[in-house]
Design an enzyme around this catalytic site. Sequence first.
Site, mmCIF file in Angstrom:
data_model
loop_
_atom_site.group_PDB
_atom_site.id
_atom_site.type_symbol
_atom_site.label_atom_id
_atom_site.label_comp_id
_atom_site.label_asym_id
_atom_site.label_seq_id
_atom_site.Cartn_x
_atom_site.Cartn_y
_atom_site.Cartn_z
ATOM 1 N N VAL A 53 57.968 72.187 34.229
ATOM 2 C CA VAL A 53 56.845 72.582 33.380
ATOM 3 C C VAL A 53 57.319 73.624 32.379
ATOM 4 O O VAL A 53 58.103 74.512 32.718
ATOM 5 C CB VAL A 53 55.702 73.197 34.238
ATOM 6 C CG1 VAL A 53 54.544 73.658 33.352
ATOM 7 C CG2 VAL A 53 55.209 72.211 35.288
ATOM 8 N N LYS A 54 56.836 73.473 31.155
ATOM 9 C CA LYS A 54 57.102 74.517 30.158
ATOM 10 C C LYS A 54 55.804 75.268 29.902
ATOM 11 O O LYS A 54 54.756 74.653 29.665
ATOM 12 C CB LYS A 54 57.595 73.864 28.872
ATOM 13 C CG LYS A 54 57.599 74.772 27.670
ATOM 14 C CD LYS A 54 58.543 74.254 26.628
ATOM 15 C CE LYS A 54 57.865 73.903 25.334
ATOM 16 N NZ LYS A 54 58.825 73.582 24.285
ATOM 17 N N THR A 55 55.870 76.581 29.959
ATOM 18 C CA THR A 55 54.653 77.353 29.727
ATOM 19 C C THR A 55 54.982 78.673 29.059
ATOM 20 O O THR A 55 56.147 79.025 28.891
ATOM 21 C CB THR A 55 53.888 77.574 31.054
ATOM 22 O OG1 THR A 55 52.545 77.965 30.735
ATOM 23 C CG2 THR A 55 54.515 78.640 31.928
ATOM 24 N N GLY A 79 56.312 68.658 31.594
ATOM 25 C CA GLY A 79 54.921 68.799 31.147
ATOM 26 C C GLY A 79 54.772 70.154 30.465
ATOM 27 O O GLY A 79 55.236 71.165 30.977
ATOM 28 N N ASP A 108 62.742 77.485 27.058
ATOM 29 C CA ASP A 108 62.813 76.431 26.046
ATOM 30 C C ASP A 108 62.287 77.077 24.771
ATOM 31 O O ASP A 108 61.116 76.965 24.433
ATOM 32 C CB ASP A 108 61.967 75.219 26.459
ATOM 33 C CG ASP A 108 62.093 74.073 25.466
ATOM 34 O OD1 ASP A 108 63.061 74.068 24.680
ATOM 35 O OD2 ASP A 108 61.222 73.180 25.469
#
Length: 302
Positions: free
Chosen positions: A201-203, A171, A250
């Site tokens: 999760v990518k943030t 997400g 990422d």
Amino acid sequence: MPEADREGERYALDQPQQTPGFYLKGSHQLDWGMKNRMARVFDPRSGRTVMLAIDHGYFQGPTTGLERIDLSIVPLLPSCDALFCTRGILRTVIPAQCQKPMVLRASGGPSILRDELSDEEIAMDMDDAVRLNAAGVGIQVFIGGEHETRSVHNMTRLVDAGLRAGVPVMGITAVGKAMVRDAKYFRLACRIIAELGAQYVKTYYVDDGFETITASCPVPIVMAGGKKLPELEALTMAYSAVQQGACGVDMGRNIFQSGAPQAMIEAVAAVVHKNLKPKQAFELFRSLKADAERGAANVAAE
Ligand code: R5P
């Protein structure tokens, strides 16, 4: 007592979440196939990943650095742990003999020509992710955005499909123009995404309180790079993120828009997997860049 100290206590930063029987936070009770796909993306030796994000074309078209993915990105594949791309690029440009794990962009809709980017839908069937031997799928979630509920529902439907197939969902916290990019916002967004079932999760990184974002999110967080920065700043940001609990990066533009993408991805990998300090990583970047320039000059002289 300053607010930061109270926050440190509430998030129990000195007591990492237990992960009995598996090395990735929040993944120890997943099924074998899901764990196996996670282990392809996150190197079991470091517990971290250098994922190369090149999915930007799904709404930006041939953006700077991604005009010719066959020329600019394919040579970088040996240096990443995983590639985050669209299924269109995977099928058309990425050699099928490549053994790197592929995480596929699974949402889409509005282009950069529109003001409201949160108007997304699921843009790929889980069947196709399985057909493509994907190691995972990624989807934007617009917490606080105009189409917040739809984007959350897109993700939960994808998570349900992923659980049926054994495919992890990443997400992604997509930040609308009106949102303040601070720890409070990202704690909220990351936690909602994890509570609703995403396996990671990518943030984005924030200078103040990033460790509270990772501590309060029960699944691994990978750091998105964001807009292009000078290399030392990007390496410092990646270092700070992993030291504060991120399970890797990422990153896209800070690698493929660098003056020396190969040198930059290797410097990022040293930061992520070997805890190389930013200044040393920058020295590594400069030395690899100089080697590459000498090599190119020699070829040109022949
Ligand atoms: C995310 O939603 C984008 O499509 C990219 O995957 C993400 O922003 C990471 O790339 P960058 O490091 O260029 O921000």
